[in-house]
Design a protein around this motif. Sequence first.
Motif, PDB file in Angstrom:
ATOM      1  N   GLU A  72      -1.574  -1.615  -0.024  1.00 56.34           N
ATOM      2  CA  GLU A  72      -0.480  -2.591  -0.169  1.00 56.34           C
ATOM      3  C   GLU A  72      -0.844  -3.944   0.430  1.00 56.34           C
ATOM      4  O   GLU A  72      -0.433  -4.979  -0.069  1.00 56.34           O
ATOM      5  CB  GLU A  72       0.807  -2.083   0.514  1.00 56.34           C
ATOM      6  N   ASN A  73      -1.625  -3.897   1.553  1.00 54.37           N
ATOM      7  CA  ASN A  73      -1.904  -5.149   2.263  1.00 54.37           C
ATOM      8  C   ASN A  73      -3.204  -5.831   1.855  1.00 54.37           C
ATOM      9  O   ASN A  73      -3.568  -6.860   2.407  1.00 54.37           O
ATOM     10  CB  ASN A  73      -1.953  -4.893   3.767  1.00 54.37           C
ATOM     11  N   LEU A  74      -3.923  -5.229   0.896  1.00 59.01           N
ATOM     12  CA  LEU A  74      -5.221  -5.796   0.519  1.00 59.01           C
ATOM     13  C   LEU A  74      -5.081  -7.251   0.063  1.00 59.01           C
ATOM     14  O   LEU A  74      -5.918  -8.103   0.361  1.00 59.01           O
ATOM     15  CB  LEU A  74      -5.870  -4.951  -0.588  1.00 59.01           C
ATOM     16  N   SER A  75      -3.978  -7.526  -0.637  1.00 50.01           N
ATOM     17  CA  SER A  75      -3.798  -8.890  -1.137  1.00 50.01           C
ATOM     18  C   SER A  75      -3.679  -9.887   0.027  1.00 50.01           C
ATOM     19  O   SER A  75      -4.072 -11.040  -0.101  1.00 50.01           O
ATOM     20  CB  SER A  75      -2.558  -8.964  -2.020  1.00 50.01           C
ATOM     21  N   LEU A  76      -3.171  -9.407   1.190  1.00 53.67           N
ATOM     22  CA  LEU A  76      -3.100 -10.291   2.364  1.00 53.67           C
ATOM     23  C   LEU A  76      -4.505 -10.698   2.807  1.00 53.67           C
ATOM     24  O   LEU A  76      -4.781 -11.861   3.088  1.00 53.67           O
ATOM     25  CB  LEU A  76      -2.399  -9.569   3.525  1.00 53.67           C
ATOM     26  N   LEU A  77      -5.404  -9.690   2.866  1.00 58.73           N
ATOM     27  CA  LEU A  77      -6.785  -9.971   3.281  1.00 58.73           C
ATOM     28  C   LEU A  77      -7.445 -10.933   2.298  1.00 58.73           C
ATOM     29  O   LEU A  77      -8.083 -11.910   2.691  1.00 58.73           O
ATOM     30  CB  LEU A  77      -7.588  -8.666   3.383  1.00 58.73           C
ATOM     31  N   ASN A  78      -7.285 -10.656   1.017  1.00 67.04           N
ATOM     32  CA  ASN A  78      -7.885 -11.540   0.009  1.00 67.04           C
ATOM     33  C   ASN A  78      -7.318 -12.950   0.132  1.00 67.04           C
ATOM     34  O   ASN A  78      -8.048 -13.931   0.013  1.00 67.04           O
ATOM     35  CB  ASN A  78      -7.637 -10.995  -1.398  1.00 67.04           C
ATOM     36  N   GLY A  79      -6.022 -13.013   0.415  1.00 67.71           N
ATOM     37  CA  GLY A  79      -5.375 -14.314   0.586  1.00 67.71           C
ATOM     38  C   GLY A  79      -5.992 -15.106   1.737  1.00 67.71           C
ATOM     39  O   GLY A  79      -6.205 -16.310   1.636  1.00 67.71           O
ATOM     40  N   ILE A  80      -6.308 -14.392   2.835  1.00 69.70           N
ATOM     41  CA  ILE A  80      -6.913 -15.052   4.005  1.00 69.70           C
ATOM     42  C   ILE A  80      -8.252 -15.676   3.611  1.00 69.70           C
ATOM     43  O   ILE A  80      -8.554 -16.820   3.954  1.00 69.70           O
ATOM     44  CB  ILE A  80      -7.125 -14.029   5.149  1.00 69.70           C
ATOM     45  N   PHE A  81      -9.048 -14.917   2.871  1.00 68.52           N
ATOM     46  CA  PHE A  81     -10.364 -15.434   2.469  1.00 68.52           C
ATOM     47  C   PHE A  81     -10.225 -16.643   1.544  1.00 68.52           C
ATOM     48  O   PHE A  81     -10.970 -17.606   1.661  1.00 68.52           O
ATOM     49  CB  PHE A  81     -11.223 -14.325   1.846  1.00 68.52           C
ATOM     50  N   HIS A  82      -9.263 -16.589   0.645  1.00 71.61           N
ATOM     51  CA  HIS A  82      -9.066 -17.744  -0.240  1.00 71.61           C
ATOM     52  C   HIS A  82      -8.591 -18.957   0.558  1.00 71.61           C
ATOM     53  O   HIS A  82      -9.004 -20.078   0.295  1.00 71.61           O
ATOM     54  CB  HIS A  82      -8.076 -17.398  -1.359  1.00 71.61           C
ATOM     55  N   GLU A  83      -7.745 -18.676   1.550  1.00 68.99           N
ATOM     56  CA  GLU A  83      -7.252 -19.765   2.388  1.00 68.99           C
ATOM     57  C   GLU A  83      -8.397 -20.432   3.157  1.00 68.99           C
ATOM     58  O   GLU A  83      -8.473 -21.652   3.255  1.00 68.99           O
ATOM     59  CB  GLU A  83      -6.235 -19.193   3.372  1.00 68.99           C
ATOM     60  N   MET A  84      -9.322 -19.596   3.685  1.00 71.89           N
ATOM     61  CA  MET A  84     -10.461 -20.139   4.434  1.00 71.89           C
ATOM     62  C   MET A  84     -11.331 -21.004   3.523  1.00 71.89           C
ATOM     63  O   MET A  84     -11.910 -21.985   3.946  1.00 71.89           O
ATOM     64  CB  MET A  84     -11.284 -19.011   5.052  1.00 71.89           C
ATOM     65  N   GLN A  85     -11.404 -20.603   2.261  1.00 70.61           N
ATOM     66  CA  GLN A  85     -12.198 -21.381   1.305  1.00 70.61           C
ATOM     67  C   GLN A  85     -11.537 -22.733   1.036  1.00 70.61           C
ATOM     68  O   GLN A  85     -12.193 -23.766   0.987  1.00 70.61           O
ATOM     69  CB  GLN A  85     -12.340 -20.600   0.003  1.00 70.61           C
ATOM     70  N   GLU A  86     -10.195 -22.698   0.892  1.00 72.23           N
ATOM     71  CA  GLU A  86      -9.463 -23.942   0.614  1.00 72.23           C
ATOM     72  C   GLU A  86      -9.633 -24.938   1.761  1.00 72.23           C
ATOM     73  O   GLU A  86      -9.750 -26.129   1.555  1.00 72.23           O
ATOM     74  CB  GLU A  86      -7.957 -23.642   0.425  1.00 72.23           C
ATOM     75  N   GLU A  87      -9.646 -24.377   3.018  1.00 70.76           N
ATOM     76  CA  GLU A  87      -9.704 -25.248   4.187  1.00 70.76           C
ATOM     77  C   GLU A  87     -10.944 -26.122   4.249  1.00 70.76           C
ATOM     78  O   GLU A  87     -10.895 -27.241   4.742  1.00 70.76           O
ATOM     79  CB  GLU A  87      -9.622 -24.410   5.469  1.00 70.76           C
ATOM     80  N   VAL A  88     -12.082 -25.610   3.784  1.00 71.22           N
ATOM     81  CA  VAL A  88     -13.315 -26.412   3.899  1.00 71.22           C
ATOM     82  C   VAL A  88     -13.520 -27.339   2.712  1.00 71.22           C
ATOM     83  O   VAL A  88     -14.418 -28.152   2.705  1.00 71.22           O
ATOM     84  CB  VAL A  88     -14.587 -25.544   4.064  1.00 71.22           C
ATOM     85  N   LYS A  89     -12.694 -27.196   1.706  1.00 74.69           N
ATOM     86  CA  LYS A  89     -12.895 -28.012   0.501  1.00 74.69           C
ATOM     87  C   LYS A  89     -12.638 -29.484   0.765  1.00 74.69           C
ATOM     88  O   LYS A  89     -11.821 -29.845   1.563  1.00 74.69           O
ATOM     89  CB  LYS A  89     -11.973 -27.533  -0.608  1.00 74.69           C
ATOM     90  N   ALA A 113     -26.023 -16.069   6.272  1.00 75.11           N
ATOM     91  CA  ALA A 113     -25.960 -15.196   7.444  1.00 75.11           C
ATOM     92  C   ALA A 113     -25.078 -15.769   8.556  1.00 75.11           C
ATOM     93  O   ALA A 113     -24.415 -15.037   9.266  1.00 75.11           O
ATOM     94  CB  ALA A 113     -27.361 -14.920   7.971  1.00 75.11           C
ATOM     95  N   ASN A 114     -25.077 -17.081   8.718  1.00 76.12           N
ATOM     96  CA  ASN A 114     -24.288 -17.663   9.804  1.00 76.12           C
ATOM     97  C   ASN A 114     -23.118 -18.508   9.317  1.00 76.12           C
ATOM     98  O   ASN A 114     -22.605 -19.330  10.051  1.00 76.12           O
ATOM     99  CB  ASN A 114     -25.197 -18.498  10.700  1.00 76.12           C
ATOM    100  N   LEU A 115     -22.721 -18.308   8.060  1.00 78.26           N
ATOM    101  CA  LEU A 115     -21.615 -19.106   7.530  1.00 78.26           C
ATOM    102  C   LEU A 115     -20.408 -18.230   7.257  1.00 78.26           C
ATOM    103  O   LEU A 115     -20.540 -17.088   6.830  1.00 78.26           O
ATOM    104  CB  LEU A 115     -22.032 -19.771   6.213  1.00 78.26           C
ATOM    105  N   ASP A 116     -19.208 -18.780   7.476  1.00 81.05           N
ATOM    106  CA  ASP A 116     -18.024 -18.027   7.092  1.00 81.05           C
ATOM    107  C   ASP A 116     -17.846 -18.139   5.578  1.00 81.05           C
ATOM    108  O   ASP A 116     -18.564 -18.892   4.906  1.00 81.05           O
ATOM    109  CB  ASP A 116     -16.791 -18.485   7.869  1.00 81.05           C
ATOM    110  N   TYR A 117     -16.882 -17.404   5.067  1.00 82.00           N
ATOM    111  CA  TYR A 117     -16.715 -17.337   3.618  1.00 82.00           C
ATOM    112  C   TYR A 117     -16.520 -18.719   2.992  1.00 82.00           C
ATOM    113  O   TYR A 117     -17.171 -19.075   2.009  1.00 82.00           O
ATOM    114  CB  TYR A 117     -15.526 -16.427   3.291  1.00 82.00           C
ATOM    115  N   GLY A 118     -15.657 -19.529   3.601  1.00 79.24           N
ATOM    116  CA  GLY A 118     -15.357 -20.854   3.052  1.00 79.24           C
ATOM    117  C   GLY A 118     -16.597 -21.729   2.977  1.00 79.24           C
ATOM    118  O   GLY A 118     -16.874 -22.363   1.957  1.00 79.24           O
TER     119      GLY A 118
END
Lengths: 224, 471
Positions: free
Chosen positions: B454-471, B173-178
């Motif tokens: 067309e831009n959905l892949s941009l949004l998905n990319g952002i979420f994957h990027e946020m995940q990479e950042e916390v790794k 509930a209080n965590l971002d995707y990453g």
Amino acid sequence: MKSFKLNPIVLILINILAPSLYIFINGTYLQPVLAVFCGALLLLLGYYRRFVIYLILYAVLYGLYYGCLYLGMQFIALFFLVFTQSFPCFMLASILISRYSSAQLLSALEDLHLPRILVVAATITLKYIPTFSREFRYIKESMRLRGIAFTIRKPIASFRYFVAPQLFRCAALAEEVTAAGMVKGIDAPMRRSSYYEQRFRITDVLVIMVFTLGVAGAAIWARR
Amino acid sequence: MGQKMIEASELGFTYADSEEGIREISFEIYEGEVILLTGNSGCGKSTLLKCLNGLIPEVTEGELNGHIYVLGKDREGMKMHELNREIGSVFQNPRSQFFTDNTTAELVFPMENYGYSKEEMDRHLQKLTEDFSLQGLLDRSVYELSSGERQMVALASSLTMDQKVLLFDEPSANLDYGNAMKLGCLIREMKQKGMTVIVSDHRFYYLNGIIDRVFFMESGHLRIYGSEEQFKQSGYHSRSFDIFHLDVPFRENAGSDEEVLSVEDVSYKNILKDINFNLRKGETTVIVGANGAGKTTLAKLMCRSIKPDHGKIRMKGIPFFIMQDPDYQLFGTSVHNELTLVKKDEESIKRYLEHFGLYEYRHTHPFDLSGGQKQRLQIAMAMLCDKEVILFDEPTSGLDVSSMLKVSAEIIHLSRNAATVVISHDYEFIRHVADRIVYLKNGSIAEDFRLNKENLSLLNGIFHEMQEEVK
């Protein structure tokens, strides 16, 4: 001198004793002694900024007291007198809250061999004060965003907007803190240990001695 | 199958002051199992967790029936401190997780209660620090931690006594995707070490592939799915497992031409740098970004709670800000009074009360409403307020999927007459409401685009990027 270590028990004891002493010793004499003592303690512990703020507040309160006396408003003067007399205790309490974590307070209170339930209640109460001030700011900001201003024209309504959420938060917080303690073994019957060293040092004894001498001095001064 | 850790037989609980509760629940949980406990709000998930960690009946009052056995011992004969040596709990609310206000004090707190010596505490603390990578987090105020860091400390402190069973109440509930994905990895590791983990949550994408069984609650009753696969086939919003393949239509809404807010070259301390964007009426903009990217600071600037060091924000008045925690925002003596504080327009008030199903509660004190009702009241206030910008802070944290869909519909409705800005990390919700995405990264706008096919892949990319950042 933030490194100057003081056992919180000393502060707790003095804070319990100081207000009760007003029953036995005339406030005119006791009050300056307590104020000087608490001021010195603030300086000793390195709270210089706070010392200056308290000095100013103290002077303002005194000014208000004499101002009211001068204008013949005895009743209001009495109110300010009581406030001035309890001021040194507020200073001590502020050190107690800001300097020690709840875990340290808990250990210190345990050393007094008080029942666990009393110790837990006292710790939660002491730690609620900083929480309260945080919530206070939050609610004030939220009132501004809602466009509900704290106005003097409607003092009662303003006060109600302010107090009602606080009371509800208070009840919710009490339950949350209790739960947080309960699932971490706060009810364990064994003697609680402490991670933070709380030995009684020579400095603690000295502080208590100075306090006792000061109070004795005030008592003698009052009799003369 | 390993050792039997928990067994419940005909467990039931009724609250002293409400109808909710759980009824005749029986199950067994084994060593090394990861159990997902889910169901709609009010289904009894939290009640079951509280029965397991002993807060029922110790703190919460009501009538408890049936039996729970923990490692073969009857719960009834166990004291709280005995039970919690076996079972660790991580609460939902970041504020209530901690008893103390310092991270180190919090980590040693359980050990102090159980009378450990200083040396034992030091040894344990060292081990916890290594296991949970807490090196930079020791001896800090819990209030200055980010939500991901806070979760890590809460998790570590609930395992100080080497508990074998761990309960999580809505950890995402209080965590971002990453950070949620990182939590998923940690749970996987705990499972490999043989720990038993019970996670109660509405979102479960971060547990994909780790769940052994699903406990599904409905009106206080329990249904057990024998595997993750079986649950996925049940049809209960199970597509939420794979959030990037949701089939949600795009809104294809360009908004009107009426500009209601413009942020020009705004900088604030070292948190935000040269922020530029405009908002138009009729458009829903979602601000995304990892915890600490500056989203909340941006909201505060828009609300004029703080002043920018540089740059300008042009807008009529201030936005209507819907906070995450409604308790801070309700000041009225009744639901009706709450709305009159916004605007004295009886006709509209009645219309909104009916629309949001609050008419029968119009004389109720706002604090006596349920969480969902409070949120609907907040939205009703926003509809009534005539402000041009409405700002939402994480409106769906802790909401089940059907409530999330309802809130999405209301936000879309609201955006007809205003520009709505939503801060959120809930991917599924973002897909439902967003016309436009603004991605904040390290204090700057890294992306600003219209959300379409067309831009959905941009949004998905952002979420994957946020995940990479916390790794």
